[in-house]
Design an enzyme around this catalytic site. Structure first.
Site, PDB file in Angstrom:
ATOM      1  CG  ASP A 106      22.615  19.057  43.312  1.00 40.46           C
ATOM      2  OD1 ASP A 106      22.516  18.315  43.127  1.00 40.46           O
ATOM      3  OD2 ASP A 106      20.589  20.323  42.458  1.00 40.46           O
ATOM      4  CG  ASP A 162      11.338  24.919  49.288  1.00 44.20           C
ATOM      5  OD1 ASP A 162      13.033  24.766  49.333  1.00 44.20           O
ATOM      6  OD2 ASP A 162      10.913  25.681  48.323  1.00 44.20           O
TER       7      ASP A 162
HETATM    8  P1  IMP Z   1      23.878  24.479  44.799  1.00 41.20           P
HETATM    9  O1  IMP Z   1      24.008  25.389  44.299  1.00 41.20           O
HETATM   10  O2  IMP Z   1      23.510  23.146  43.075  1.00 41.20           O
HETATM   11  O3  IMP Z   1      24.665  23.552  44.889  1.00 41.20           O
HETATM   12  O4  IMP Z   1      22.501  23.676  45.198  1.00 41.20           O
HETATM   13  C1  IMP Z   1      21.522  24.088  45.950  1.00 41.20           C
HETATM   14  C2  IMP Z   1      20.265  24.662  45.960  1.00 41.20           C
HETATM   15  O5  IMP Z   1      19.290  23.805  45.491  1.00 41.20           O
HETATM   16  C3  IMP Z   1      19.577  23.695  47.897  1.00 41.20           C
HETATM   17  O6  IMP Z   1      20.730  25.045  48.634  1.00 41.20           O
HETATM   18  C4  IMP Z   1      18.329  24.174  47.722  1.00 41.20           C
HETATM   19  O7  IMP Z   1      17.533  25.320  47.483  1.00 41.20           O
HETATM   20  C5  IMP Z   1      18.481  23.608  45.818  1.00 41.20           C
HETATM   21  N1  IMP Z   1      18.434  22.015  46.060  1.00 41.20           N
HETATM   22  C6  IMP Z   1      19.488  21.059  45.662  1.00 41.20           C
HETATM   23  N2  IMP Z   1      18.722  19.751  44.858  1.00 41.20           N
HETATM   24  C7  IMP Z   1      17.427  19.900  46.280  1.00 41.20           C
HETATM   25  C8  IMP Z   1      16.485  18.668  46.813  1.00 41.20           C
HETATM   26  O8  IMP Z   1      17.117  17.190  46.226  1.00 41.20           O
HETATM   27  N3  IMP Z   1      15.500  19.924  47.240  1.00 41.20           N
HETATM   28  C9  IMP Z   1      15.168  20.788  47.610  1.00 41.20           C
HETATM   29  N4  IMP Z   1      16.168  21.559  47.136  1.00 41.20           N
HETATM   30  C10 IMP Z   1      17.111  21.468  46.608  1.00 41.20           C
END
Ligand code: IMP
Length: 179
Positions: A106, A162
């Site tokens: 994300d 989830d």
């Molecule tokens: P990042 O560190 O912002 O890249 O986010 C990564 C983590 O956020 C993922 O491993 C998920 O646990 C959670 N996450 C981000 N977007 C989603 C989504 O649309 N659905 C579920 N979990 C998400």
């Protein structure tokens, strides 16, 4: 498929089981060409990647190892701020090709933490694979080598992902119904 309800939210079918499995076969072929001779170590990032990683490795027709790790962050001393650790990485990755398997990238904060933890570990190469990638949210410079699907900035669940711990146990992916 259809609509599912998890706690207070409704989710509608978004990416079917068949489309997921087709993309996994393509990714496995691409990985074989790229690192099929390297005897790579796959590192599945818990919790979300357990289903994707297990389907992906079964399509990878080359020798590999797999471990599952968890990224834990805690507050260190005032000067060190937040400290991250990879729990469960019990083997040396010196000289190895490491394939990090994520469910979703994300903002990229998690990948950035993992990259910082792995890059001084003596790995020969670190390859990033994710099931889902949100290009409009990603704000880091670490290249994500293999992405099964680019998706818009919408919250999704299923196939390992989830909502408050619910919804991981489906074979397709759902997106939130905004209401
Ligand atoms: P990042 O560190 O912002 O890249 O986010 C990564 C983590 O956020 C993922 O491993 C998920 O646990 C959670 N996450 C981000 N977007 C989603 C989504 O649309 N659905 C579920 N979990 C998400």
């Amino acid at each position: 498929m259809g609509i599912i309800k998890l706690q207070d939210k409704r989710f509608e079918s978004y990416i079917s089981k068949d489309r997921i499995q087709e993309r996994i076969k393509v990714l496995a072929e691409e990985l074989k060409k790229d690192i099929g001779d390297d005897k790579p170590l796959f590192l599945g990032i818990l919790n979300g990647s357990f289903i994707f990683a297990s389907d992906l490795i079964r399509q990878c027709d080359f020798p590999l190892n797999i471990s599952f790790v968890k990224v834990a962050s805690y507050l260190g001393t005032k000067s060190s701020g937040s400290v991250s650790q990879l729990i469960g990485l019990n083997e040396s990755i010196l000289g190895k090709t490491v394939v990090v398997v994520e469910d979703i990238v994300d903002t990229g904060k998690t990948i950035e933490k993992i990259d910082a933890l792995l890059k001084n570990s003596g790995a020969k190469r670190i390859v990033y694979v994710t099931l889902l990638f949100k290009p409009d949210a990603y704000s880091k410079n670490i290249p994500i080598d293999y992405k099964a699907f680019d998706i818009p900035n919408e919250f999704v669940v299923g196939y390992g992902l989830d909502y408050n711990g619910w919804g991981r146990n489906t074979d397709c992916i759902y997106k939130i119904v905004e209401e």
